[in-house]
Motif scaffolding. Structure first.
Motif, PDB file in Angstrom:
ATOM      1  N   VAL A 189      -3.292   4.915  -2.140  1.00 33.83           N
ATOM      2  CA  VAL A 189      -4.021   6.162  -1.924  1.00 33.83           C
ATOM      3  C   VAL A 189      -3.393   7.495  -1.687  1.00 33.83           C
ATOM      4  O   VAL A 189      -3.676   8.546  -2.181  1.00 33.83           O
ATOM      5  CB  VAL A 189      -5.474   5.948  -1.105  1.00 33.83           C
ATOM      6  N   ARG A 240       0.965  -1.459   0.036  1.00 27.69           N
ATOM      7  CA  ARG A 240       0.125  -0.044   0.076  1.00 27.69           C
ATOM      8  C   ARG A 240       0.968   1.278   0.087  1.00 27.69           C
ATOM      9  O   ARG A 240       0.551   2.276  -0.563  1.00 27.69           O
ATOM     10  CB  ARG A 240      -0.763   0.182   1.106  1.00 27.69           C
ATOM     11  N   ASN A 268      -6.270  -1.053 -10.427  1.00 23.57           N
ATOM     12  CA  ASN A 268      -7.040  -2.147 -10.137  1.00 23.57           C
ATOM     13  C   ASN A 268      -6.616  -3.230  -9.267  1.00 23.57           C
ATOM     14  O   ASN A 268      -7.013  -4.144  -8.730  1.00 23.57           O
ATOM     15  CB  ASN A 268      -7.438  -3.050 -11.667  1.00 23.57           C
ATOM     16  N   LYS A 269      -5.039  -3.145  -9.116  1.00 21.94           N
ATOM     17  CA  LYS A 269      -4.396  -4.027  -8.541  1.00 21.94           C
ATOM     18  C   LYS A 269      -3.863  -3.738  -6.922  1.00 21.94           C
ATOM     19  O   LYS A 269      -3.716  -4.471  -6.157  1.00 21.94           O
ATOM     20  CB  LYS A 269      -3.250  -4.868  -9.389  1.00 21.94           C
ATOM     21  N   ASP A 323      -3.504  -0.846  -3.774  1.00 19.28           N
ATOM     22  CA  ASP A 323      -4.448  -0.143  -3.036  1.00 19.28           C
ATOM     23  C   ASP A 323      -3.817   1.045  -2.424  1.00 19.28           C
ATOM     24  O   ASP A 323      -3.666   1.086  -1.191  1.00 19.28           O
ATOM     25  CB  ASP A 323      -4.891  -0.974  -1.709  1.00 19.28           C
TER      26      ASP A 323
END
Length: 638
Positions: free
Chosen positions: A593, A51, A588-589, A591
């Motif tokens: 942000v 992430r 799409n793959k 996460d």
């Protein structure tokens, strides 16, 4: 399989490919034999999260520390990957079971800042990576079938993920995995009767658990007793101090897995059938391109050459086709010949580096057990391949009527590496600001600069000198003094349309393999199917060469002789699709942000796309150049 075997002409190549594709372990780190009771050191590597894409040192969190912290000497690849291998206080001996042992000599008090940091790392889904005998720890996950056949719900298969989760969240509360149950598998070596038996570590698993402090009963000898499940978890409240008891247990199991195959658990996580599908898909693409190219060369080009070489009806022939009309301009030097030769020289450097790295890795010599070896080898090979890049750049620069060879060599040295270094330096500043272990230390940056200007620059100058002194490429026709007027081009001859047309087929030949490469880079996975990757690379080279020849033939038939830059740009069109795929993968793959992880992703992806564009553009350029020299050498020019 049969299709691939038809492609592999040489038996030795077939053996090497199958050998590597099956992940057979070829020389790497020497095995270590342990006697019963010998210490098996547990070391920590780093903390990672897909992430944030920011690795951190193990002791950046308030884990229990040994009396003396010792960091392992690391190679260049490990430093660039963010590995900071350090010792830990886990006390593990070969075949010695431990039901429950306490670390930190009792409960540890986490201050508010430390509690808040741990909670933040748990929220960001960080994994902890440990190694035992250079073997990374893995967490076994049970996979259940969807149908409820019985109350037991027996798992049908297992999956493994690298490292273990630092903790988990539930109802916006944070829970820390403070108890680690190590499960180590060993293989007993065959020895003589008089010798003591020796053992080797062949698998390292962990079961992380969260157990509340009050439920772990301790004694004066540093031991503890595990509560009966279910038991309350250890919550971390980020707004106050927390008391945590770190503990661990050790279990040993004998295994039939031999030391040479102990990495199979990590290296065979991906489905090999998908790779075979990728190969078959790539072969179909190449056959399709070969059919188009054969039609052009056999039916069209031979007819053109035969008509051009007729003594009569020359004017009628010239009206039918246009590529002979530009014979007096096709080898006219393009604009910015120094920059063109420089980027092509860097492309040659990349091509030599990638070819050697993938081939050597296919033979098993860059095993994941040799941490950082792949990246270290890539860096050094790119530096030393500067002699070939300089040679090709120098000879092409002289062919293009260039005279300032020293300036051209300097341009080759700094143009592409300078862009890479500048982008990495800017990104490294952001990583420094996050206090991540992924930040390249200042001393390492100085070492990279020394490699750049102390090794690469002299080698490029050396290659450029000999390439510039070499006889220029022999062009079969002379160039007219006055440039020919270029007729108005149709819409499909637009450069961007050419990029879209030329890039789709090479990208289609390798996009499945690209998924696994992205997963290895951005999701901390292992990639070791270099046998497949080598074959895909060969197919990519062939497809780029073929599509470049097709595109330059159409351009010359349209009487547009400005092919030098256009061929280089259009041949690298598959890099545009790699960029589009990278954006798709990000959305799409992953996460991600936050701003800095997104900046890192797109910054490094931009460098990957630039490198791929240079690589494929160089391949297509030289294929088109050879093709043009051949066809103009085959016709009679008055």
């Amino acid at each position: 399989m049969a299709v691939v075997m038809e492609l592999l002409t040489w038996p030795w190549f077939l053996l090497l490919f199958i050998h590597a594709a099956d992940c057979f372990y070829v020389p790497g780190v020497a095995p270590i034999n342990f006697n019963e009771g010998s210490d098996v050191e547990i070391k920590a590597v780093k903390l990672t999260s897909s992430r944030t894409q920011l690795p951190y040192e193990y002791y950046s969190l308030p884990f229990c520390q040994p009396d003396k912290i010792t960091y392992k000497a690391e190679n260049l690849g490990e430093v660039l990957r963010g590995d900071r291998i350090v010792n830990t206080p886990f006390n593990v001996q070969m075949l010695k079971m431990k039901m429950c042992e306490v670390l930190c000599k009792g409960p540890a008090t986490l201050k508010v800042e430390q509690s808040k940091l741990i909670a933040e790392r748990i929220r960001e889904e960080y994994y902890v990576h440990l190694i035992a005998d250079n073997l990374p720890v893995a967490t076994r996950l049970e996979v259940f079938s969807g149908a409820e056949e019985d109350d037991k719900k027996k798992p049908k298969e297992y999956q493994f993920e690298h490292g273990y989760r630092l903790g988990y969240t539930n109802n916006q509360k944070f829970y820390l995995h403070n108890h680690l149950s190590f499960l180590l598998y060993y293989h007993k070596e065959e020895v003589d009767v008089d010798e003591k038996p020796t053992f080797r570590v062949v698998r390292f698993e962990v079961l992380p658990q969260s157990i509340k402090l009050e439920d772990l009963k301790t004694d004066d000898k540093g031991g503890c007793s595990m509560p009966e499940p279910p038991f309350p978890a250890q919550e971390i409240d980020p707004t106050k101090e927390n008391k945590v008891l770190f503990s661990y247990s050790v279990h040993w199991e004998e295994s039939d897995i031999k030391w040479a195959s102990r990495w199979d658990t990590y290296l065979t996580m991906s489905d090999v059938q998908i790779h075979w599908f990728s190969i078959i898909n790539s072969v179909v693409v190449v056959f399709f391109l070969s059919g188009i190219l054969s039609m052009i060369i056999i039916r069209t080009l031979r007819k053109d050459i035969a008509n051009y070489n007729k003594e009569d009806d020359i004017e009628d022939t010239m009206e039918e086709s246009g590529w002979k009309l530009v014979h007096g301009d096709v080898f006219r030097p393009p604009q910015y010949p120094m920059i063109l030769s420089s980027v092509l020289g860097s492309g040659i450097q990349l091509f030599c580096m990638v070819l050697i790295v993938i081939f050597v890795a296919m033979l098993g010599m860059l095993s994941p057990s040799s941490r950082g070896a792949l990246m270290t080898t890539s860096c050094f090979l790119f530096v030393f391949m500067g002699v070939f890049g300089g040679y090709f750049a120098g000879r092409l620069y002289r062919t293009l009527k260039g005279h300032r060879w020293k300036k051209g060599a300097f341009c080759t040295t700094v143009l592409y590496p300078g862009v890479v270094f500048a982008v990495c330096f800017v990104l490294n500043c952001f990583i420094w600001g996050e206090h991540s272990s992924g930040a390249v230390p200042f001393s390492t940056m100085v070492a990279l600069l020394c490699m750049w200007f102390g090794i690469s620059l002299p080698l490029i100058y050396l290659g450029y000198y000999f390439g510039f002194r070499k006889k220029p490429y022999d062009n079969p026709v002379r160039t007219n003094q006055i440039p020919r007027q270029i007729p108005e081009q149709r819409w499909y001859m637009n450069k961007f349309v050419g990029i879209l047309m030329a890039g789709i087929l090479p990208f289609g030949a390798m996009f499945i393999e690209l998924f696994f490469i992205f997963s290895a880079i951005w999701e901390n996975q292992f990639y070791y199917l270099f046998g497949f990757l080598f074959l895909v690379f060969v197919i990519l080279v062939v497809s780029c060469s073929q599509i470049s020849i097709v595109m330059v033939y159409f351009q010359l038939c349209a009487e547009d002789y400005r092919w030098w830059w256009r061929t280089f740009v259009v041949s690298g069109g598959s890099a545009f699709y790699v960029l589009i795929y990278a954006i798709f993968y990000f959305v799409n793959k992953l996460d991600i942000v936050e701003f800095i992880p997104s900046l890192l992703y797109f910054g490094y992806t931009a460098l990957m796309v630039l490198s791929f564009w240079l690589l494929t553009g160089t391949i297509g350029f030289y294929a088109a150049y050879v093709f043009i020299r051949k066809i103009y050498a085959a016709v009679k020019i008055d």
